[in-house]
Design a protein around this motif. Structure first.
Motif, PDB file in Angstrom:
ATOM      1  N   GLU A  66      20.768  30.060  -4.131  1.00  0.00           N
ATOM      2  CA  GLU A  66      21.310  30.291  -5.949  1.00  0.00           C
ATOM      3  C   GLU A  66      22.648  30.216  -5.909  1.00  0.00           C
ATOM      4  N   THR A  67      23.484  30.676  -4.818  1.00  0.00           N
ATOM      5  CA  THR A  67      24.980  30.556  -4.965  1.00  0.00           C
ATOM      6  C   THR A  67      25.400  29.202  -4.782  1.00  0.00           C
ATOM      7  N   GLY A  68      24.725  28.461  -3.863  1.00  0.00           N
ATOM      8  CA  GLY A  68      24.818  27.119  -3.539  1.00  0.00           C
ATOM      9  C   GLY A  68      24.985  26.303  -5.080  1.00  0.00           C
ATOM     10  N   PHE A  69      23.697  26.409  -5.834  1.00  0.00           N
ATOM     11  CA  PHE A  69      23.552  25.529  -7.087  1.00  0.00           C
ATOM     12  C   PHE A  69      24.315  25.876  -8.053  1.00  0.00           C
ATOM     13  N   ALA A  70      24.788  27.298  -8.002  1.00  0.00           N
ATOM     14  CA  ALA A  70      26.018  27.778  -9.008  1.00  0.00           C
ATOM     15  C   ALA A  70      27.179  26.816  -8.511  1.00  0.00           C
ATOM     16  N   PHE A  71      27.531  27.131  -7.398  1.00  0.00           N
ATOM     17  CA  PHE A  71      28.742  26.472  -6.948  1.00  0.00           C
ATOM     18  C   PHE A  71      28.941  24.714  -7.091  1.00  0.00           C
ATOM     19  N   CYS A  72      27.681  24.107  -7.074  1.00  0.00           N
ATOM     20  CA  CYS A  72      27.681  22.630  -7.403  1.00  0.00           C
ATOM     21  C   CYS A  72      27.779  22.557  -9.060  1.00  0.00           C
ATOM     22  N   LEU A  73      27.436  23.386  -9.731  1.00  0.00           N
ATOM     23  CA  LEU A  73      27.364  23.350 -11.239  1.00  0.00           C
ATOM     24  C   LEU A  73      28.859  23.536 -11.601  1.00  0.00           C
ATOM     25  N   GLY A  74      29.844  24.408 -10.981  1.00  0.00           N
ATOM     26  CA  GLY A  74      31.041  24.359 -10.907  1.00  0.00           C
ATOM     27  C   GLY A  74      31.876  23.158 -10.614  1.00  0.00           C
ATOM     28  N   LYS A  75      31.475  22.726  -9.442  1.00  0.00           N
ATOM     29  CA  LYS A  75      32.290  21.424  -9.155  1.00  0.00           C
ATOM     30  C   LYS A  75      31.933  20.291  -9.957  1.00  0.00           C
ATOM     31  N   MET A  76      30.848  20.294 -10.825  1.00  0.00           N
ATOM     32  CA  MET A  76      30.437  19.241 -11.650  1.00  0.00           C
ATOM     33  C   MET A  76      31.381  19.163 -12.868  1.00  0.00           C
ATOM     34  N   LYS A  77      31.859  20.210 -13.207  1.00  0.00           N
ATOM     35  CA  LYS A  77      32.702  20.435 -14.445  1.00  0.00           C
ATOM     36  C   LYS A  77      33.914  19.451 -14.307  1.00  0.00           C
ATOM     37  N   GLY A  78      33.946  18.642 -15.382  1.00  0.00           N
ATOM     38  CA  GLY A  78      35.218  17.760 -15.529  1.00  0.00           C
ATOM     39  C   GLY A  78      35.187  16.569 -14.519  1.00  0.00           C
ATOM     40  N   LEU A  79      34.293  16.358 -13.920  1.00  0.00           N
ATOM     41  CA  LEU A  79      33.760  15.147 -13.113  1.00  0.00           C
ATOM     42  C   LEU A  79      33.221  13.751 -13.793  1.00  0.00           C
ATOM     43  N   SER A  80      33.118  12.676 -13.407  1.00  0.00           N
ATOM     44  CA  SER A  80      32.084  11.635 -13.737  1.00  0.00           C
ATOM     45  C   SER A  80      32.059  10.830 -12.703  1.00  0.00           C
TER      46      SER A  80
END
Length: 106
Positions: free
Chosen positions: A13-27
């Motif tokens: 669960e921590t891993g998927f939240a971290f991935c969401l955080g990393k997705m912010k501002g990317l394309s």
């Protein structure tokens, strides 16, 4: 064994939240790769949670799972996303950890 599975589910669960955080501002490709990581961790987390509740009561497993995810996400946010470290945040994270331990004990 179910408790180990539950702990791994919480870490996922921590891993998927971290991935969401990393997705912010990317394309582009980088966004989709972190999105794939999100889906992988999400699927693993849910399947492992489902496996653990076969022997651990859901009223205990679910709060422990979310607690591990919450604590892990806050710690990763502080380390990788430079989120603020305040007395209140640390106090309430410690309170959450004590509550998780208390649930396991009862």
């Amino acid at each position: 064994m179910s408790w180990i599975i539950l702990i791994i589910a919480g870490l996922c669960e921590t891993g998927f939240a971290f991935c969401l955080g990393k997705m912010k501002g990317l394309s582009g490709l980088e966004y989709w790769l972190w999105g794939a990581g999100f889906l992988l961790f999400l699927t693993a987390s849910m399947l492992l949670l489902a496996k653990s509740v076969q022997t651990i009561p859901i009223g205990t497993a679910y709060p422990v799972w979310t607690g591990i995810g919450a604590v892990g996400t806050v710690v990763l946010g502080i380390i990788f996303f430079h989120e603020p470290v305040t007395f209140a945040r640390i106090f309430f994270i410690c309170t959450l950890i004590i509550s998780i331990v208390g649930l396991k004990m009862v």
